[in-house]
Design an enzyme around this catalytic site. Structure first.
Site, mmCIF file in Angstrom:
data_model
loop_
_atom_site.group_PDB
_atom_site.id
_atom_site.type_symbol
_atom_site.label_atom_id
_atom_site.label_comp_id
_atom_site.label_asym_id
_atom_site.label_seq_id
_atom_site.Cartn_x
_atom_site.Cartn_y
_atom_site.Cartn_z
ATOM 1 N N GLU A 522 0.754 -1.393 -0.112
ATOM 2 C CA GLU A 522 0.221 0.085 0.183
ATOM 3 C C GLU A 522 1.010 1.068 0.050
ATOM 4 O O GLU A 522 0.717 2.783 -0.349
ATOM 5 C CB GLU A 522 -1.032 0.376 1.497
ATOM 6 C CG GLU A 522 -1.672 -1.557 1.252
ATOM 7 C CD GLU A 522 -2.847 -1.634 -0.737
ATOM 8 O OE1 GLU A 522 -2.893 -0.511 -0.848
ATOM 9 O OE2 GLU A 522 -3.231 -2.293 -0.122
ATOM 10 N N ASP A 586 3.802 -4.898 -5.584
ATOM 11 C CA ASP A 586 4.239 -6.157 -5.215
ATOM 12 C C ASP A 586 5.808 -6.133 -5.207
ATOM 13 O O ASP A 586 6.465 -6.435 -4.141
ATOM 14 C CB ASP A 586 3.585 -7.087 -6.116
ATOM 15 C CG ASP A 586 2.568 -7.428 -5.655
ATOM 16 O OD1 ASP A 586 1.980 -6.962 -4.816
ATOM 17 O OD2 ASP A 586 1.634 -7.972 -6.629
HETATM 18 ZN ZN LIG Z 1 -2.454 -2.820 -4.459
#
Ligand SMILES: [Zn+2]
Length: 686
Positions: A522, A586
């Protein structure tokens, strides 16, 4: 994950967390039950350097059947199932209390006999008004479309997605003030490509969709022949809307999603009866809107001008039925499932009513449920532990900035400033929504419609008004999280601060591999291809030196190319562009959480290379815990739809993609250069 940054989402069965300390100096022994689950989920026969996803998840994949009522099921979804059971308990308790709105909602939703008996009665008045609308004349003049746009405003207030979408969000250029965003929409299939693609699967899905639209119209009382003819016209009409829409990939650009016009500019840009619309939503005083993508609305005006009114009326009827389908008698529910569940997603069985009612209740009064969910499943100390972990992740991000040679000192300083300005919201909102003005009666569909109107009326009332920084865009029981670029905030609902992401008794290697990676993910969204264009105050503006921006784009292209090469199934590739922001998040997320874990281990005297369990070191356990979050089974049909529409990559590549690009991973598992999990060429953004 998830939303606005697209944006990404346990009582009886939930273990209540006891107070804990993330800075405990003792490495926790891996609890026997946890160790057994980690071990049995793995496939130790697989080579972690060939396919780490298989190594981490092979045991789970082999032992876990795909539940018949789901098109995709992973450990992520297993947590959602546990949360759903908890919410069911909350709703049943509410139903036992006299006059409790949540309980009344639950009772009306589970009252199948009442729903059958009521038939279409609840929406008959609306359908009758659609039939009586002038809709468009053959000339499509403003005068003729006025009744249509008045009705459109009303349908949007009921969250029926027709012709275009309405969303109220912070103004990208003035993030303290809300703006109405009008965007392309109004399709019954998941994406514009479903109306265009020539592949056999898409062709047969289009035929099934046509039959489904006809079936729904017929169920609503239209004679068979007329329904078949109307459905053909509706699908052709939607195909024209799809033609006018931009591909999802293009909408990743914030500049493409934002096109602010004042009222005069709006009328000049797309000659449609906007005044009727604003009157209908109760905001005739609206001064400005964003109309994006800019090309969609002039095209919409032309499409309406050249479409027979009866086709538009039938299109509206179809979408009212479509939006209501799961709340209507069983014939509608079943028809809806046959297309959207079975044909589109390969789902074998309809989910039981209670599960659907849990979801409907959460959508209607999620913060009322959330209050009880948090009391049951989220003690105050969990919030402290999570916040301490976020601080470790932020520190790790800052520590990594100097090594990013593609940045210049000024942009690096600005990036660190933006990171420090991020607001972190954990568990549940500081201010709960009051549902006092929401009418709940003994009619499920009426309740769902009232809840939609209640929410949309609030949003619409905030157009042109200051943004409420305390608002959440997910309910507390949701298994998800999000970064919101306009608010420069990260939000982690209580629903995800649970196993397999987080548990206070777990080794910190597992917590950092789990929720720590989600936190890093995030955080990195604030700096992905889209998020990076917003500054620390949430304003869309160029705050990067142009040459640094160009070097970012080069690195992003590496990620785009890498993921475009991944095949979900033979012949079905991921879209590197569509998934770019999630993949950057990621890659950055696992790197930051790994660094944060090593920092934590050093500060707490834990040797990451010592054995944690079963021949795995603490550091290896970190990577296994990360991989196991994404252990997933799904139908091939669902994987195909997701590859076309989801901004997230397939779970296999959410594991193998980031790890193959992280040198520390190949060191931890002694992978040799050139092995699949240690390629010679790698991508690095953050
Ligand atoms: Zn995301």
């Amino acid at each position: 994950m998830l939303r606005p940054s697209p944006v990404v989402v346990v009582a009886a069965l939930l273990v209540a967390c006891k107070p804990s300390r993330s800075d405990s100096p003792e490495p926790h022994p891996v609890a026997t039950a946890t160790a057994a689950e980690v071990a049995s989920s793995m496939d130790r026969a697989a080579d972690p350097c060939q396919d780490f996803y298989r190594y981490a998840c092979g045991g789970w994949i082999d032992a876990t059947p795909l539940p018949a009522d789901q098109p995709r099921f992973g450990r992520f979804h297993a947590l959602r199932e546990r949360n759903n059971l908890a919410v069911r308990g909350i709703l049943e308790r509410a139903a036992a209390r006299e006059g409790d709105k949540l309980g009344q909602f639950w009772d009306s939703c589970t009252d199948e006999a009442g729903i059958e008996a009521r038939g279409l009665a609840t929406i008959e008045p609306l359908l009758a008004r659609i039939d009586a609308t002038g809709a468009t004349g053959s000339t499509g003049s403003t005068q003729n479309t006025s009744p249509l746009f008045a009705l459109l405003g009303e349908l949007h207030l009921r969250r029926v997605g027709v012709l275009f979408d309405l969303d109220v969000q912070p103004d990208y250029k003035q993030p303290g003030t809300n703006l109405a965003f009008f965007s392309q929409g109004g399709l019954g299939l998941p994406d514009r490509e479903f109306y265009r693609g020539a592949e056999a699967r898409l062709t047969s899905l289009r035929a099934a969709y046509l039959a489904h639209v006809a079936r729904m119209l017929e169920l609503s009382g239209m004679p068979g022949d007329a329904a078949a003819k109307a459905a053909a016209d509706i699908v052709a009409f939607e195909a024209r809307l799809a033609e006018a829409a931009l591909p999802r990939e293009a909408l990743r650009e914030p500049e493409t999603r934002y096109h602010k016009l004042d009222r005069a500019g709006l009328d000049a840009h797309a000659a449609l009866p906007w005044a009727s619309y604003f009157e209908a939503i109760g905001r005739p005083d609206t001064l400005a809107v964003s109309l994006a993508p800019a090309t969609y609305f002039p095209a919409l005006a032309e499409i309406l001008a050249s479409t027979p009114p009866v086709t538009v009326r039938n299109y509206l009827r179809w979408h009212v039925l479509h939006a209501a389908a799961d709340h209507l008698p069983s014939a509608f529910v079943q028809a809806n499932f046959e297309f959207y569940g079975k044909a589109l997603r390969g789902q074998a069985e309809l989910a039981p009513r209670w599960k659907r009612c849990v979801e409907h209740a959460d959508a209607a009064m999620g913060e009322s449920i959330g209050r009880e969910f948090v009391a049951d499943a989220f003690p105050a100390r969990s919030r402290d532990v999570a916040l301490a972990m976020i601080k470790e992740i932020e520190a790790a991000f800052a520590v990594g900035l100097p090594s990013l040679t593609w940045m210049d000192p000024a942009t690096r300083t600005a990036a660190e400033g933006k990171m420090h300005a991020i607001a972190n919201k954990i568990g549940y909102p500081s201010k709960w929504r009051d549902y006092g003005a929401l009418p709940i009666v003994d009619d499920h569909l009426a309740n769902v419609a009232a809840a939609a109107q209640f929410e949309m009326a609030r949003q619409v009332s905030e157009i042109g008004r200051p943004v409420d920084d305390e608002r959440w865009h997910m309910t507390p029981s949701t298994v998800n999280a999000y970064y919101n670029p306009s608010g420069n905030e990260m939000v982690f609902p209580a629903g995800i601060l649970q196993p397999p992401f987080f548990h206070h008794e777990w080794p910190m290697a597992m917590n950092f591999g789990g929720i720590g990676m989600v936190m890093g993910h995030e955080l990195t969204h604030g700096f992905d291809d889209s998020g990076r264009k917003f500054d620390g105050d949430g304003m869309l503006r160029e705050w990067w030196a142009p040459e640094v921006g160009a070097r970012f784009e080069e690195r992003a292209q590496c990620v785009d190319d890498l993921y475009s090469g991944y095949e979900v199934q033979p012949g079905v590739h991921l879209s590197g562009k569509l998934t770019l922001g999630e993949n950057i998040a990621d890659l950055g997320g696992i790197k930051e959480s790994h660094r944060a874990y090593l920092q934590w281990a050093e500060a707490n005297g834990v040797d990451p290379h010592a054995e944690a369990m079963d021949g795995l070191t603490h550091e290896q356990l970190f990577f296994v815990a990360f991989g196991q979050i994404w252990c997933t089974k799904s139908t091939p049909e669902n994987d195909q739809v997701m590859a076309m529409t989801d901004t997230h990559s397939h779970p296999r590549y959410r594991v193998n993609g980031p790890l193959a690009n992280l040198g520390e991973f190949s060191t931890a598992f002694a992978c040799e250069a050139g092995e699949p999990m240690r390629p010679t060429d790698t991508c690095e953004v953050w």
